[in-house]
Write an enzyme that holds these catalytic residues in place. Structure first.
Site, PDB file in Angstrom:
ATOM      1  CD  GLU A 124      43.454 104.053  50.901  1.00 14.35           C
ATOM      2  OE1 GLU A 124      43.675 104.342  49.722  1.00 14.35           O
ATOM      3  OE2 GLU A 124      44.290 103.493  51.619  1.00 14.35           O
ATOM      4  CG  ASP A 153      52.425 104.006  53.431  1.00 15.88           C
ATOM      5  OD1 ASP A 153      53.285 103.388  54.085  1.00 15.88           O
ATOM      6  OD2 ASP A 153      52.584 104.354  52.249  1.00 15.88           O
ATOM      7  CE  LYS A 292      50.704 101.263  44.505  1.00 20.28           C
ATOM      8  NZ  LYS A 292      49.877 101.145  43.326  1.00 20.28           N
ATOM      9  CG  ASP A 316      45.719 100.837  44.130  1.00 14.94           C
ATOM     10  OD1 ASP A 316      46.924 100.627  44.327  1.00 14.94           O
ATOM     11  OD2 ASP A 316      45.273 101.649  43.306  1.00 14.94           O
ATOM     12  CG  ASP A 457      51.095 103.943  38.318  1.00 15.76           C
ATOM     13  OD1 ASP A 457      51.618 105.053  38.110  1.00 15.76           O
ATOM     14  OD2 ASP A 457      49.871 103.790  38.405  1.00 15.76           O
TER      15      ASP A 457
HETATM   16  O1  LIG Z   1      51.460 107.337  50.786  1.00  9.35           O
HETATM   17  C1  LIG Z   1      50.741 106.533  50.202  1.00  9.35           C
HETATM   18  C2  LIG Z   1      49.756 106.931  49.279  1.00  9.35           C
HETATM   19  C3  LIG Z   1      48.965 105.962  48.661  1.00  9.35           C
HETATM   20  N1  LIG Z   1      49.132 104.655  48.948  1.00  9.35           N
HETATM   21  C4  LIG Z   1      48.258 103.629  48.301  1.00  9.35           C
HETATM   22  O2  LIG Z   1      48.276 103.775  46.909  1.00  9.35           O
HETATM   23  C5  LIG Z   1      47.081 103.268  46.368  1.00  9.35           C
HETATM   24  C6  LIG Z   1      46.527 104.174  45.304  1.00  9.35           C
HETATM   25  O3  LIG Z   1      46.071 105.354  45.866  1.00  9.35           O
HETATM   26  P1  LIG Z   1      44.687 106.040  45.454  1.00  9.35           P
HETATM   27  O4  LIG Z   1      44.538 107.239  46.301  1.00  9.35           O
HETATM   28  O5  LIG Z   1      43.598 105.052  45.430  1.00  9.35           O
HETATM   29  O6  LIG Z   1      45.023 106.542  44.012  1.00  9.35           O
HETATM   30  P2  LIG Z   1      44.354 106.201  42.611  1.00  9.35           P
HETATM   31  O7  LIG Z   1      44.367 107.453  41.827  1.00  9.35           O
HETATM   32  O8  LIG Z   1      43.081 105.500  42.707  1.00  9.35           O
HETATM   33  O9  LIG Z   1      45.477 105.209  42.072  1.00  9.35           O
HETATM   34  C7  LIG Z   1      45.961 105.094  40.759  1.00  9.35           C
HETATM   35  O10 LIG Z   1      47.032 105.966  40.506  1.00  9.35           O
HETATM   36  C8  LIG Z   1      48.169 105.824  41.362  1.00  9.35           C
HETATM   37  C9  LIG Z   1      49.259 106.732  40.833  1.00  9.35           C
HETATM   38  O11 LIG Z   1      48.857 108.053  40.804  1.00  9.35           O
HETATM   39  C10 LIG Z   1      48.665 104.411  41.389  1.00  9.35           C
HETATM   40  O12 LIG Z   1      49.637 104.287  42.381  1.00  9.35           O
HETATM   41  C11 LIG Z   1      47.539 103.477  41.710  1.00  9.35           C
HETATM   42  O13 LIG Z   1      47.944 102.154  41.728  1.00  9.35           O
HETATM   43  C12 LIG Z   1      46.443 103.663  40.676  1.00  9.35           C
HETATM   44  O14 LIG Z   1      45.375 102.785  40.920  1.00  9.35           O
HETATM   45  C13 LIG Z   1      46.111 103.057  47.521  1.00  9.35           C
HETATM   46  O15 LIG Z   1      45.959 101.701  47.786  1.00  9.35           O
HETATM   47  C14 LIG Z   1      46.810 103.765  48.667  1.00  9.35           C
HETATM   48  O16 LIG Z   1      46.541 103.171  49.881  1.00  9.35           O
HETATM   49  C15 LIG Z   1      50.104 104.248  49.844  1.00  9.35           C
HETATM   50  O17 LIG Z   1      50.242 103.059  50.114  1.00  9.35           O
HETATM   51  N2  LIG Z   1      50.880 105.189  50.442  1.00  9.35           N
HETATM   52 MN   LIG Z   2      42.285 104.042  43.860  1.00  8.77          MN
END
Ligand SMILES: O=c1ccn([C@@H]2O[C@H](COP(=O)(O)OP(=O)(O)O[C@H]3O[C@H](CO)[C@@H](O)[C@H](O)[C@H]3O)[C@@H](O)[C@H]2O)c(=O)[nH]1
Ligand SMILES: [Mn+2]
Length: 747
Positions: A124, A153, A292, A316, A457
């Protein structure tokens, strides 16, 4: 605009206007009639299958094929019934944001805390994260009421450097946005699509601002590239002393830094700027950190010490605010005098800025965004989608609706009355971000986001709804948030695997909506949630169909009734009417025809790969064979795969096992289609083709072959880097042939 006849407190004669209005979607009556006809079709299909099973009618008898097909069709039918809960009552909401400031004035508006989560500076890029933070800081909202928190994180000094650097730029950017009333408040978006700035463009301010922005990005990128913050920079801020040679992502002390809004010499004077805080919660190898959800819970606690805003916006790191007035719109729901106190959260849709013309990867979800989430609202709530969601602090922290008393928004602790110095505040918050803080508490169970689920979520939203709260889905005309959708098939399949696993994990846990939500949620809402929670499960009947269809065609076993039997009618009707409706629905939601076709293909790919493995993950987790994990979606794409994506050509390029499955099923159906057509031609004299006993299934095979066109091209025609490697070709040919060879023993 509707008015309630109530007089305002204090004898004000003016009638209190509602702050938002709700309207039902049109044509629902006609839709209900239509869906009843499909339901009749489905019932007839089930009846036909059961009759065939029990009487051996139609020549099929009780073979494995019949049992399997019957089971699949029962699953499809049941799932279709669930999806109706999202379509019968659709509610759209309309906030009246212009009333808000007028009615409450700046002083009586609530504090708003914005949480941005990031997890890894390599996956990221910090240059992207700072854009999200900067857009959040420049919202059209009194800055003394606004605080932005970045949770890292990755625990990385690179990210800390980036946010520190961005805070300097924000001193210019935030006043610039407010002065010229700019709508696009992400500098990256603003400067890369300068249509909005057209009027300013010739001016000195526009170009000098652009230069400031580019300088900032260049400096951030150069530090990230080096992988280390130069000593000259380190010496300028005491915050860097938190990092030493031993600091790693998995092992470090809690780090909290108040970058703007503090009261010491290090922090920037916060006049006119919102508070800005950096937090990297403590990580130790032997402590689970709950991904998260853990980050969000730490943010809830840390922010409660610093700003304690009663409203929390969760983003996010790639979900960039795209509209200056979103906070005001969301507040209209919470602050409406008659209905606002029921509402726990307001979810906005997830939109993406990098969707291609025909949405090759089907990333844009028009039907979910325009219909389904609003359909959930029609049942009394909506899903929390993890980003772009405003929460009431109390409900997110675990409060039940019955214990809640109407908020007095202006009674939050004003920042200026807190006499603690920045250093004292930081010391007070660090224990809240430590590994041990949650031990023996209700955090992750009764308080905050729920732990142990990869889709933290959705399950958290469900739990909040079960505590008596309502929620709102609001889809404004101007997109409120724009994120980055995966541009690489590999990454996309992994993301959907996590979603499939995460959502189905909820269904097979104590949080299953039908049990956990019994008597707490309306039946429609329970069903609606299950549509998403059963996505992964539905991969099984789909996969079964995709194997049995070509094999039974090759073996000459009919799956469907044939003309002149009238039983073919419900099959034809259910198939045609359902697809025609799905097409019209997609197009009416603003999707393109070709994008609908692409969506069918992606559904096929996902249901035969990501969701199958996601479902297997769910089973293995329930058997205690594996633990929750969270593969962060890679947002740093290589230029090469990006070129393919933009040209809408699939980039396979690796011999991933998932690609072998896709290729095998494509080949199997190709065999089925070719063999079936050959039979049709040869046997044309004895029976006309439309009444051929394999007619319908040959048509289905051909449709699947058409959907798989890019796979054949990647297997046989393309020779570029993105095509499927020879290894995949050999394996898939071998597997498909093996399936054909084994077929006589199975059916
Ligand atoms: O250990 C962790 C892992 C992830 N994240 C954050 O969680 C967010 C979502 O992660 P991402 O890898 O972008 O996952 P997505 O699949 O795009 O996310 C969708 O799906 C997730 C659940 O699977 C939700 O938490 C997210 O809000 C939703 O947008 C990002 O900002 C990450 O930085 C953390 O802060 N800590
Ligand atoms: Mn995402």
């Amino acid at each position: 605009m509707r008015r309630v006849g109530k007089k305002r407190e204090g004898g004000d004669e003016e009638e209190a206007c509602l702050l938002f209005e709700t309207k039902q979607a049109k044509w629902r009556g006609a839709y209900k009639v239509f869906s009843c006809t499909i339901f009749a079709g489905i019932c007839m299909i089930w009846w036909y299958r059961i009759r065939k099973m029990t009487s051996g009618a139609g020549g099929g008898g009780r073979s494995w094929v019949d049992i399997g097909v019957m089971w699949s069709e029962i699953c499809f039918g049941m799932f279709w019934i669930l999806t109706q809960s999202l379509r019968w009552t659709i509610l759209h909401h309309f906030p009246y944001k212009h009333i808000l400031f007028h009615r409450y004035g700046e002083e009586r508006l609530p504090g708003v805390d914005i949480f941005v989560c990031t997890a890894d500076p390599m996956l990221e890029p910090p240059s992207m994260v700072v854009n999200t933070v900067l857009s959040a800081m420049s919202y059209n909202y009194p800055s003394q009421k606004l605080s932005v928190y970045l949770s890292d994180d990755g625990g990385s000094e690179l990210t800390f450097y980036a946010i520190l650097r961005a805070s300097l730029f924000s001193e210019h950017w935030v006043p610039f946005c407010k002065r010229f009333n700019i709508q696009t408040r992400s500098p990256e978006a603003y400067f890369s699509h300068p249509s909005e700035g057209a009027m300013l463009q010739n001016g000195q301010q526009w170009s000098s601002m652009k230069k400031l922005y580019e300088d900032m990005i260049r400096e951030i990128e150069s530090v990230v590239e080096k992988g280390k913050v130069p000593d000259s920079v380190r010496n300028q801020h005491s915050g860097f002393s938190e990092w030493n040679d031993k600091t790693t992502k998995q092992n470090h002390q809690p780090i909290v830094q108040i970058i703007i809004g503090g009261r010491d010499t290090n922090a920037i004077d916060g006049d006119g700027l919102p508070t800005l805080v950096y937090m990297a919660r403590e990580k130790r190898p032997n402590f689970p950190h709950h991904f998260k959800a853990g980050a969000m819970n730490a943010l809830i606690r840390v922010s409660s010490e610093i700003s304690n805003g009663p409203i929390i916006l969760n983003l996010d790191c790639d979900m960039c605010p795209n509209s200056a007035d979103t906070i005001q719109e969301a507040l209209c729901f919470f602050m409406d005098e008659t209905r606002g106190h029921h509402i726990a959260y307001v979810q906005f849709p997830q939109n993406f800025k990098n969707i291609t013309k025909n949405d090759l990867f089907s990333n844009s979800f028009p039907v979910i965004n325009e219909i389904e989430l609003a359909g959930l609202c029609g049942n009394g709530g909506t899903m929390y989608c993890g980003t772009g969601c405003f929460h009431r602090r109390e409900s997110l922290s675990g409060m039940y609706f019955k214990d809640y008393h109407k908020a007095k928004w202006d009674n939050t602790r004003p920042k200026t009355q807190d006499k603690r110095t920045s250093a004292e505040l930081i010391e007070a918050t660090k224990p809240l971000a430590s590994c041990t803080y949650e031990k023996g508490t209700q955090w992750g169970k009764e308080m905050g986001l729920v732990y142990g689920m990869p889709a933290e979520d959705a399950v958290t939203g469900l739990v909040i709804s079960c505590r008596g709260w309502k929620s709102i889905y609001y889809n404004p005309e101007r997109k409120a948030f724009l994120g980055l959708a995966p541009t690489n098939l590999d990454v996309l399949l992994v993301q959907h695997k996590r979603w499939g696993h995460g959502l189905s994990q909820i269904f097979f846990s104590k949080y299953c909506p039908f049990f956990y939500g019994y008597n707490k949620l309306s039946l429609g809402l329970q069903m609606g949630y299950c549509v998403y929670f059963l996505w992964a499960f539905m991969s099984l009947p789909t996969l079964h169909y995709l194997v049995v269809l070509p094999i039974s065609t090759l073996r000459g076993i009919p799956l469907f009734p044939q003309l002149p039997s009238p039983w073919i009618v419900p099959f034809l009707y259910a198939f045609l009417a359902n697809n025609a409706y799905s097409f019209l629905e997609y197009v009416s939601c603003g999707g393109k025809c070709k994008a609908w076709w692409n969506q069918q293909r992606m559904t096929l790919f996902l249901r035969t790969t990501s969701y199958v493995f996601g479902f297997i993950d769910t089973i293995s987790m329930n058997l205690n064979l594996s633990q929750t994990k969270f593969d962060v979606t890679d947002k740093a794409v290589s230029q090469e795969t990006l070129d393919y994506y933009e040209r809408e050509v699939f980039y396979f390029g690796s011999s991933s096992f998932l690609f072998t499955i896709i290729a095998t099923l494509a080949l199997l159906n190709l065999f089925g289609a070719v063999w079936g057509i050959k039979r049709l031609i040869l046997e044309a004299s004895s029976s006309s083709w439309w009444s051929h006993h394999l007619g319908l299934q040959i048509v289905l095979c051909v449709l699947i072959v058409l959907l798989n066109k890019p796979v054949y091209e990647a297997l046989f025609i393309r020779t570029d880097k993105g095509s499927l490697p020879l290894q995949v070709l050999l394996k898939s040919v071998a597997l498909a042939s093996l399936a054909c060879f084994l077929a006589p023993f199975i059916c």
